[in-house]
Scaffold this motif. Structure first.
Motif, PDB file in Angstrom:
ATOM      1  N   ARG A  22       0.862  -0.973   0.061  1.00 15.31           N
ATOM      2  CA  ARG A  22      -0.019  -0.046  -0.178  1.00 15.31           C
ATOM      3  C   ARG A  22       0.849   1.461  -0.010  1.00 15.31           C
ATOM      4  O   ARG A  22       1.829   1.296   0.634  1.00 15.31           O
ATOM      5  N   ARG A 157      -8.510   2.052  -3.342  1.00 15.35           N
ATOM      6  CA  ARG A 157      -8.228   0.989  -4.303  1.00 15.35           C
ATOM      7  C   ARG A 157      -8.224   1.600  -5.455  1.00 15.35           C
ATOM      8  O   ARG A 157      -9.351   2.222  -6.084  1.00 15.35           O
ATOM      9  N   THR A 168      -4.060  -3.527  -9.973  1.00 15.18           N
ATOM     10  CA  THR A 168      -4.851  -2.942  -8.806  1.00 15.18           C
ATOM     11  C   THR A 168      -3.648  -2.331  -8.067  1.00 15.18           C
ATOM     12  O   THR A 168      -2.536  -2.876  -7.719  1.00 15.18           O
ATOM     13  N   GLU A 170      -3.136   0.180  -3.990  1.00 15.25           N
ATOM     14  CA  GLU A 170      -3.993   0.815  -2.888  1.00 15.25           C
ATOM     15  C   GLU A 170      -2.925   1.957  -2.452  1.00 15.25           C
ATOM     16  O   GLU A 170      -1.741   1.942  -2.636  1.00 15.25           O
TER      17      GLU A 170
END
Lengths: 511, 63
Positions: A22, A157, A168, A170
């Motif tokens: 992240r 996200r 993807t 975050e």
């Protein structure tokens, strides 16, 4: 010479080959605002991922007038001198009504500032300089040809598409620096509030070898085309920028054709010896988001607020957004309360209102509605040639200056007004350098004519007083203490204060 | 200072005649333009925002 639009290198994103950790900050849009934000965060020790759906700088000159404040902000990112050297300085503006010159103004800045009031520099140069610095910065992960296709603003996200497929990612904070048509804003279904002016402008960059002065020229009701106004600016590389207002009923595709554009420009410059570099048609609005903070998403620059181009308040306003956000977001990313970001929303919302008000008034003056608006506008122009007072009412754009934030930090009101809390700490010569080179790096206590008390987390700069410092910082006082925020804004000031008072003012300034 | 609505011009009839004379021979549009210039010139001369605001309020009421 035409600008060489060399693409920046595309690299395969790590998220395509496995989940990424992240990220603290994710920035959408590598225009001047996104790039400057990434560099400002890096300066405060905060890493970021910055994506852009493209891999070249913006095409055409676009934002061209960079204010003194913008140059100071770029200077902290290491690019102020490069931009000022490449740019064309100008200080004279001439205003015409038809063929008659109504009056001229001179922006001759007072001496004792590192940067001039304005330089003209095509946006693609500013982007290039910023992108080169960002690519060199180990705290910035700059990913070209990465397009955000979906986001969850609560979870932070994002789904991202690349030439090599989708992935993807975050992030704790998502900064939407993706411009006036912000795809992020549209994905979130957020609407702008404010006025839409139904005006169309044709912009052209032309290249010519001319002995033409570095002036801003503005025409009301020009004789060389049917629209209401025209604007001419000189830029580096023998490129000139011409903005011609078109009627709302004009057909943009027809107006953009070179054989339609050329005769008009010939009339503006008085000859046919030029090359058309870029032509575009734009419309504008004076509108903003009610709030710049939505869940984990922060809107910065044109994605948050848009103005008419007269007054150079788009690009300059965006860089001031970066200035107000960078130090706060870096602090939050490093553990400060997220509520600190509300100061960004409050201050830049205030600035956006001021920019929109100025820009809407200029637009109304240039394109008055039939009736009383038109009557007064025409008579102001008529009077301006004879009566000096009317020149102050002629509005071809009020050029960008930083607003004074409504701060309520401690103030000693008999100190000079120009350095009261909420203002940018004025520049001054300092030995072989400038005060503006020392401010805006972290919290700074400026002690003039006295010693600085020791305050934890605040660097001290002790200065003797000279004429310039007395004029800008002391007035009739012998000494003063100024607490400056990491963006160089005056947070509080005293004739004299103890460490506890200063510490309390610093804490209050973070709310 | 607030807006003075009491008699303030010596020889008001003379002034009124001069005002009309300034419009003499003008079309309606030219008269409107002259009035607009006159408003701007006088407003600048007064120069006090409070007084001007009072005057704007009064003309809206009286209209």
């Amino acid at each position: 010479m035409p600008y060489d639009y060399t693409p920046f290198p595309y690299r395969r994103a790590p998220g395509l080959d496995g989940p990424e950790a992240r990220h603290p900050v994710f920035i959408v849009g590598a225009g001047p605002i996104g790039l400057a934000l990434a560099l400002d965060l890096a300066r405060h020790g905060t890493p970021s991922v910055l994506v852009d759906d493209n891999d070249v700088v913006s095409v055409g000159s676009r934002a061209i007038c960079w204010s003194k404040r913008s140059l100071e902000i770029l200077d902290r990112l290491g690019l102020g001198e490069r931009a000022a050297e490449k740019g064309v300085g100008w200080k004279v503006g001439r205003t015409f009504h038809g063929e008659e010159e109504v009056f001229s103004f001179d922006l001759q800045p007072e001496p004792g500032h590192k940067f001039p009031a304005f330089v003209n520099l095509q946006q693609y140069y500013v982007e290039q300089f910023l992108a080169e610095a960002a690519l060199d910065n180990p705290l910035i992960d700059l990913r070209f040809k990465n397009r955000v296709t979906a986001l969850d603003p609560v979870a932070g996200r994002l789904e991202i598409e690349t030439p090599d497929g989708a992935y993807t990612l975050e992030a704790d904070h998502i900064c939407a620096c993706d411009g006036a048509r912000s795809p992020i804003r549209q994905m979130m279904g957020l609407e702008f509030d404010g006025e839409v002016f139904e005006e169309r402008f044709l912009i052209a960059d032309i290249e010519m070898q001319a002995d033409f002065p570095s002036e801003r020229r503005f025409w009301f009701e020009p004789t060389f085309h049917a629209g209401q106004s025209a604007l001419l600016h000189r830029q580096p590389d023998d490129i000139y920028r011409i903005d011609l207002q078109l009627g709302w009923d004009a057909d943009p595709e027809h107006e953009k054709r070179h054989e339609v554009v050329r005769p008009r420009i010939e009339k503006v410059v008085g000859h046919a010896d030029f090359r058309i570099d870029w032509v575009s048609v734009y419309t504008f609005q004076c509108r903003r988001l009610t709030s710049f903070l939505h869940d984990r998403v922060i809107f910065v620059g044109d994605s948050a607020h848009v103005v008419s181009p007269f007054g150079a308040r788009g690009g300059n306003g965006g860089l001031q957004d970066v200035d107000a956000l960078g130090w706060r977001l870096a602090a939050v990313a490093q553990g400060a309360e997220v509520a600190m970001l509300r100061g960004y929303d409050r201050e830049r919302g205030f600035a956006a209102d001021e920019n929109i008000r100025n820009s809407a008034r200029a637009t109304r003056f240039m394109t008055p509605a039939d009736g009383a608006e038109r009557l007064f506008r025409d008579q102001v122009l008529k009077l301006a040639a004879q009566a000096p007072f009317a020149r102050g009412m002629v509005n071809s754009g009020r050029l960008s200056v930083p607003c004074t934030y409504p701060l309520d930090g401690p103030d000693a009101p008999d100190l000079p007004m120009g350095a009261r809390p909420g203002t940018v700490a004025p520049d001054a010569p300092l030995g072989n350098g400038w005060l503006s080179e020392r401010t805006g790096h972290g919290w700074l206590l400026l002690a003039i004519g006295q010693d600085a008390p020791t305050v934890e987390g605040v660097k001290a700069l002790t200065l003797g007083s000279d004429d310039v410092l007395r004029d800008r910082y002391l007035g009739d006082a012998d000494c003063a203490l100024y607490l400056l925020r990491p963006d160089g804004i005056v947070a509080a000031r005293w004739r004299d204060a103890g460490a506890q008072e200063i510490e309390a003012a610093r804490e209050a300034a973070c709310l | 200072m607030s807006l003075n609505t009491h008699p303030n011009i010596p020889d008001p009839d003379d002034f009124y005649a001069e005002l009309l004379a300034a419009h003499h021979g003008l079309s309606e549009a030219e008269s409107h333009a002259l009035n607009a210039r006159l408003v701007l010139i006088l407003a600048n001369h007064i120069g006090e925002r409070d007084v001007l605001r009072d005057a704007l309020a009064l003309v809206r009421e009286a209209g």
